[in-house]
Motif scaffolding. Structure first.
Motif, PDB file in Angstrom:
ATOM      1  N   ARG A  39     -22.431  43.726  -5.067  1.00  0.00           N
ATOM      2  CA  ARG A  39     -23.667  43.690  -5.852  1.00  0.00           C
ATOM      3  C   ARG A  39     -24.276  45.087  -5.952  1.00  0.00           C
ATOM      4  N   TYR A  40     -24.116  45.875  -4.886  1.00  0.00           N
ATOM      5  CA  TYR A  40     -24.748  47.201  -4.857  1.00  0.00           C
ATOM      6  C   TYR A  40     -23.820  48.307  -5.382  1.00  0.00           C
ATOM      7  N   GLY A  41     -22.656  47.925  -5.914  1.00  0.00           N
ATOM      8  CA  GLY A  41     -21.720  48.930  -6.421  1.00  0.00           C
ATOM      9  C   GLY A  41     -21.545  48.836  -7.929  1.00  0.00           C
ATOM     10  N   PHE A  42     -21.520  49.969  -8.595  1.00  0.00           N
ATOM     11  CA  PHE A  42     -21.369  50.010 -10.054  1.00  0.00           C
ATOM     12  C   PHE A  42     -20.323  51.050 -10.452  1.00  0.00           C
ATOM     13  N   ARG A  43     -19.454  50.676 -11.418  1.00  0.00           N
ATOM     14  CA  ARG A  43     -18.427  51.621 -11.860  1.00  0.00           C
ATOM     15  C   ARG A  43     -18.527  51.892 -13.355  1.00  0.00           C
ATOM     16  N   HIS A  44     -18.649  53.168 -13.692  1.00  0.00           N
ATOM     17  CA  HIS A  44     -18.623  53.586 -15.088  1.00  0.00           C
ATOM     18  C   HIS A  44     -17.188  53.838 -15.537  1.00  0.00           C
ATOM     19  N   PHE A  45     -16.328  54.332 -14.631  1.00  0.00           N
ATOM     20  CA  PHE A  45     -14.950  54.710 -14.968  1.00  0.00           C
ATOM     21  C   PHE A  45     -14.145  53.469 -15.365  1.00  0.00           C
ATOM     22  N   PHE A  46     -13.120  53.681 -16.191  1.00  0.00           N
ATOM     23  CA  PHE A  46     -12.279  52.542 -16.580  1.00  0.00           C
ATOM     24  C   PHE A  46     -11.320  52.187 -15.444  1.00  0.00           C
ATOM     25  N   ASN A  47     -10.485  51.157 -15.648  1.00  0.00           N
ATOM     26  CA  ASN A  47      -9.599  50.749 -14.563  1.00  0.00           C
ATOM     27  C   ASN A  47      -8.157  50.556 -15.040  1.00  0.00           C
ATOM     28  N   GLY A  48      -7.292  50.225 -14.103  1.00  0.00           N
ATOM     29  CA  GLY A  48      -5.867  50.095 -14.387  1.00  0.00           C
ATOM     30  C   GLY A  48      -5.567  49.039 -15.441  1.00  0.00           C
ATOM     31  N   TYR A  49      -6.298  47.951 -15.361  1.00  0.00           N
ATOM     32  CA  TYR A  49      -6.083  46.873 -16.335  1.00  0.00           C
ATOM     33  C   TYR A  49      -6.366  47.394 -17.743  1.00  0.00           C
ATOM     34  N   GLN A  50      -7.480  48.096 -17.873  1.00  0.00           N
ATOM     35  CA  GLN A  50      -7.873  48.614 -19.185  1.00  0.00           C
ATOM     36  C   GLN A  50      -6.873  49.661 -19.679  1.00  0.00           C
ATOM     37  N   SER A  51      -6.333  50.459 -18.750  1.00  0.00           N
ATOM     38  CA  SER A  51      -5.302  51.425 -19.133  1.00  0.00           C
ATOM     39  C   SER A  51      -4.101  50.707 -19.729  1.00  0.00           C
ATOM     40  N   GLY A  52      -3.670  49.624 -19.053  1.00  0.00           N
ATOM     41  CA  GLY A  52      -2.510  48.866 -19.519  1.00  0.00           C
ATOM     42  C   GLY A  52      -2.712  48.300 -20.905  1.00  0.00           C
ATOM     43  N   VAL A  53      -3.871  47.698 -21.096  1.00  0.00           N
ATOM     44  CA  VAL A  53      -4.167  47.082 -22.398  1.00  0.00           C
ATOM     45  C   VAL A  53      -4.254  48.156 -23.491  1.00  0.00           C
ATOM     46  N   ALA A  54      -4.849  49.287 -23.136  1.00  0.00           N
ATOM     47  CA  ALA A  54      -5.050  50.334 -24.140  1.00  0.00           C
ATOM     48  C   ALA A  54      -3.751  51.025 -24.519  1.00  0.00           C
ATOM     49  N   ILE A  55      -2.912  51.254 -23.532  1.00  0.00           N
ATOM     50  CA  ILE A  55      -1.726  52.071 -23.788  1.00  0.00           C
ATOM     51  C   ILE A  55      -0.585  51.254 -24.427  1.00  0.00           C
ATOM     52  N   ALA A  56      -0.566  49.943 -24.170  1.00  0.00           N
ATOM     53  CA  ALA A  56       0.575  49.129 -24.603  1.00  0.00           C
ATOM     54  C   ALA A  56       0.867  49.224 -26.113  1.00  0.00           C
ATOM     55  N   PRO A  57      -0.126  49.053 -26.984  1.00  0.00           N
ATOM     56  CA  PRO A  57       0.193  49.125 -28.426  1.00  0.00           C
ATOM     57  C   PRO A  57       0.714  50.497 -28.853  1.00  0.00           C
ATOM     58  N   ILE A  58       0.191  51.539 -28.221  1.00  0.00           N
ATOM     59  CA  ILE A  58       0.651  52.893 -28.570  1.00  0.00           C
ATOM     60  C   ILE A  58       2.099  53.074 -28.105  1.00  0.00           C
ATOM     61  N   LEU A  59       2.397  52.553 -26.913  1.00  0.00           N
ATOM     62  CA  LEU A  59       3.770  52.664 -26.404  1.00  0.00           C
ATOM     63  C   LEU A  59       4.733  51.904 -27.306  1.00  0.00           C
ATOM     64  N   ALA A  60       4.295  50.729 -27.761  1.00  0.00           N
ATOM     65  CA  ALA A  60       5.152  49.937 -28.659  1.00  0.00           C
ATOM     66  C   ALA A  60       5.405  50.696 -29.957  1.00  0.00           C
ATOM     67  N   ALA A  61       4.350  51.329 -30.466  1.00  0.00           N
ATOM     68  CA  ALA A  61       4.505  52.062 -31.736  1.00  0.00           C
ATOM     69  C   ALA A  61       5.378  53.302 -31.551  1.00  0.00           C
TER      70      ALA A  61
END
Lengths: 342, 447
Positions: B173-195
């Motif tokens: 509850r007392y922790g907050f993250r602005h940085f992205f994470n591994g899951y988001q990296s995977g989702v973001a990079i996958a379409p570019i890798l496919a292309a």
């Protein structure tokens, strides 16, 4: 079969590096009886000889172009490399081959560092216990790495392989195999050859020169050699310098494989001690043999097939071998009676 | 029997007095919090704790982050050019400190070590009276500090942490993250890798053997296997290993045609150049050019890897070359202050400090539960990543994710990565329950 040969090559290459570092360590222990925990730092300093040399020959004049602004509104820096300006194509070759050429800087620099270290600090601890020697040399290693960090920062500083030596050699094709079946990086092959030459050179120096003969005699019986009127201390100081040179040039040539950083010496320290212990304290052939043995075993232990049989074996193999060797042969592979036993 | 008589006037007076008496505790509720939470600044100093690695493996990233924090303090206190206070929307901060008072700060060195990070955070809270702690460059440091901060009732704004666990199974509850994470990296990079590399690839993973590496490997495997790629092997490598040659030689004969390096920092700075030295990028496998992917990039790593980074695809949280108003403003402010463009580590640190200060301003108090509520579900823009949401269910920021490629022909020593794609926020949102974890209570403890 290709996988086996690839790993064997890798083990030899790795073993070459281990043997080079352990060789200097054993040389110091065998002659001076000092357990030098700063030896890894000497390897690291060798790496930074290459960094320094490259820094010097890539010095640039920096001028500001008031017509071009950076995204934060300051004039853009225009950098002009000096050496290339002065020497043209030759300057470009100097920059390209900066790593091997920097050996020329490393040899005198490491010799001076080694002698200064021995005369300034280590000699005062000859008659102290091994525990005290370890403490002082370990402290020295920390001081050296912090000095390097203060000058060069904490980030690794990559050193390039000369452009002609980049990529991988198709070793399989040399032996009539299909292309790309057995390849290995050119620079790693050169490092293997280099380590063989340095090891051979050190052995030849000790075996075939009068200086080497006196040193070997001193290693066997320091007191008797002294009674014969030979200033063995002076020779041992030079041996310390020689060990520093061996560690230093090993570091120089390693820089394209591992970007130098201030902590590199500590990374190699424990490993090199294991190599020395497995080889036998004070035994030069033992250090070389153990270096190659552990390099090869470590390489094979990292194969996927081996790891699937014994998970995690790649991370413990070296220490496992050390335990077994010490149980079966307490003096190590080629250790001599009486060394570190009193 | 007593004769109890009253006039209408007395009745009204009594009722009025009663209402005032009953209402009094509510009028002073905010002041009543003063003694109920850790390091309430009261009328004393407002201290932020910046706990970053200043030595150890990730010292350079930590020192960059510290520069971001120091710049944020200047801007919060009304010094300098104001930075992102000029572009952030909505904005409660007025450029005169927080709640009208100047902010001070203390710094600590985590030594890139989880235990040292926790000890440093504790020292900041117990000795220095930090009302908020922030900073880290590894997931281990983030998880350790936010767990401690939860126990002590002090808000922790994490720095550079990319592992899923920070806002997954270890969220607080007392922790907050602005940085992205591994899951988001995977989702973001996958379409570019496919292309770029097609949908029929055989991938070989080399993964740093610790928390971040495992979650990154899992996320990238899931994303690439969803594309139709096959995972040939996923091999764990010791953290901090220098020479990766014994792990690279098996790749040559594995039947893989693509290597994914789930490595960060020094691990990546060593493994990527060594993979290139092994001739992997000149190699043909399965009738295709062999490729290397580094899912998580930073500018400092790219500089450290030298020429080997050219052409390699990865993801980033933020890049100084973005052309939105927030990114341009921050790059200008930071460049003027330090003579170089900011890294993503500096950016995320700066943004976290501003976001906390702004949340206090909006809450009107330092009382942590109110500040937490001000951050939860907060939607903002103008900080360099487009419209961004601080999700209330896991305290993860959701914003667009950048896909970058190592620059083939850099125009300066800072120009190492090119942005080749931006994955919209909507596509990187996920169900928080997939990573489990419990946020824990709002109620603060006394430190």
């Amino acid at each position: 079969m290709n996988a086996f040969l690839s790993q064997l090559l890798n083990g030899l290459d790795k073993g070459g590096a281990y043997a080079l570092i352990a060789l200097g360590l054993t040389l110091v222990f065998g002659t001076l009886g000092v357990v030098n925990f700063a030896h890894g730092a000497l390897f690291m300093l060798g790496c930074f000889c290459a960094v320094t040399f490259r820094y010097l020959i890539t010095l640039e004049t920096v001028t500001l172009d008031p017509e071009k602004l950076s995204p934060w509104g300051q004039p853009v820096e225009v950098r002009t490399p000096l050496v290339q300006n002065w020497f043209g194509d030759f300057g470009a070759v100097l920059v390209d081959y900066s790593v091997p050429i920097s050996i020329l800087l490393a040899i005198p620099a490491m010799l001076v560092i080694g002698i200064a270290m021995e005369r300034g600090i280590v000699k005062h601890f000859y008659k102290r216990s091994h525990a005290e020697q370890i403490l002082v040399t370990f402290g020295l290693a920390i001081v050296l790495q912090e000095i390097v960090k203060a000058f060069f920062g904490a980030n690794p500083i990559p050193q390039p392989i000369p452009s002609d030596l980049r990529g991988a050699a198709d070793i399989g094709a040399w032996f009539g195999m299909a292309p790309h079946l057995l390849t290995y990086p050119w620079w790693r092959l050169i490092y293997l050859l280099f380590s063989g030459l340095v090891i051979g050179g050190v052995f030849a120096f000790l075996q075939f020169t009068t200086f080497g003969m006196v040193v070997r005699a001193g290693m066997a019986d320091r007191e008797t050699v002294g009674l014969m009127g030979i200033d063995i201390d002076r020779r041992f100081t030079i041996v310390f310098g020689l060990a520093a040179v061996v560690a230093g040039v090993a570091g120089v040539m390693y820089t394209p494989l591992l970007a130098p950083n201030y902590h590199l010496g500590m990374d190699f320290l424990v490993l090199s001690f294991v190599v020395v212990v497995v080889g036998g304290m004070g035994s030069l052939p033992g250090a070389v043999a153990a270096g190659f043995l552990l390099g090869i075993l470590q390489s094979f232990a990292s194969m996927t097939e081996v790891k699937s049989l014994i998970p995690g074996i790649d991370q413990v193999i070296i220490y496992l071998v050390a335990v077994v060797i010490l149980l079966v042969r307490p003096r190590g592979l080629m250790g001599r009676r009486g060394i570190m036993e009193n | 029997m007593a004769n109890f008589r009253t006039s209408r006037r007395n009745l009204l007076k009594g009722a009025g007095a009663g209402i005032v008496a009953l209402g009094t505790p509510h009028i002073f509720t905010r002041n009543a919090w003063a003694n109920q939470f850790c390091n309430d600044p009261g009328s004393g100093k407002i201290v932020f704790g910046f706990n970053v690695p200043q030595t150890g493996t990730y010292a350079e990233e930590g020192l960059e982050q510290l520069k971001g924090y120091e710049l944020a303090i200047k801007h919060i206190n009304g010094e300098g050019d104001g930075g992102l206070l000029k572009t952030m929307k909505p904005l409660a901060l007025k450029g005169n400190g927080v709640l009208g008072r100047k902010v001070d700060y203390v710094t600590g060195d985590t030594q890139t070590n989880t235990d040292a990070a926790r000890d440093g955070a504790r020292r900041m809270i117990e000795r220095d009276g930090a009302i908020m702690v922030t900073g880290c460059v590894t997931t281990g440091e983030a998880v350790a500090q936010q767990s401690l901060c939860q126990e002590m009732g002090v808000i922790y704004m994490s720095g550079l942490t990319h592992g899923n666990d920070t806002t997954g199974k270890d969220k607080r509850r007392y922790g907050f993250r602005h940085f992205f994470n591994g899951y988001q990296s995977g989702v973001a990079i996958a379409p570019i890798l496919a292309a770029e590399y097609g949908k029929e690839r055989r991938a070989y993973h080399l993964t740093a053997d610790y928390n971040w590496g495992w979650t990154q490997e899992e996320s990238i495997k899931n994303a690439t296997e969803a594309l139709g790629w096959e995972t040939v092997a996923a091999v764990r490598t010791p953290l901090g290993l220098g020479d990766y040659s014994q792990y690279l030689t098996p790749v040559l004969n594995s039947g893989a045609d693509l290597l994914i390096l789930n490595h960060y920092g020094h691990d990546m700075v060593n493994s990527l150049p060594q993979a290139v030295q092994f001739g992997l990028r000149e190699r043909q496998a399965n009738g295709k050019n062999f490729e290397i992917v580094v899912p998580m990039f930073s500018e400092l790593m790219a500089v450290g890897a030298g020429d080997a980074v050219k052409g390699i695809i990865g993801t980033q949280n933020w890049n100084w070359q973005l052309d939105d108003e927030g990114s341009k403003t921050f790059t200008k402010s930071y460049g003027e202050a330090y003579g170089a463009p900011p890294s993503q580590s500096a950016h995320t640190g700066y943004v976290q400090a501003i976001l906390y200060a702004d949340a206090v301003e909006r809450a009107g108090t330092f009382y942590p539960p109110e500040v937490i509520k001000a951050l939860e579900g907060f939607e903002f823009d103008g900080m360099g990543n487009g419209q961004t949401l601080y999700r209330d269910t896991d305290h993860q920021c959701f914003k667009e994710v950048l896909v970058v490629r190592g620059n083939e022909s850099p125009s300066s020593r800072f120009d190492v990565l090119n942005v080749i794609g931006k994955t919209p926020r909507e596509e990187v949102i996920y169900d928080p329950s997939i990573f489990g974890g419990e946020l824990g209570p709002y109620e603060p403890n006394q430190c």
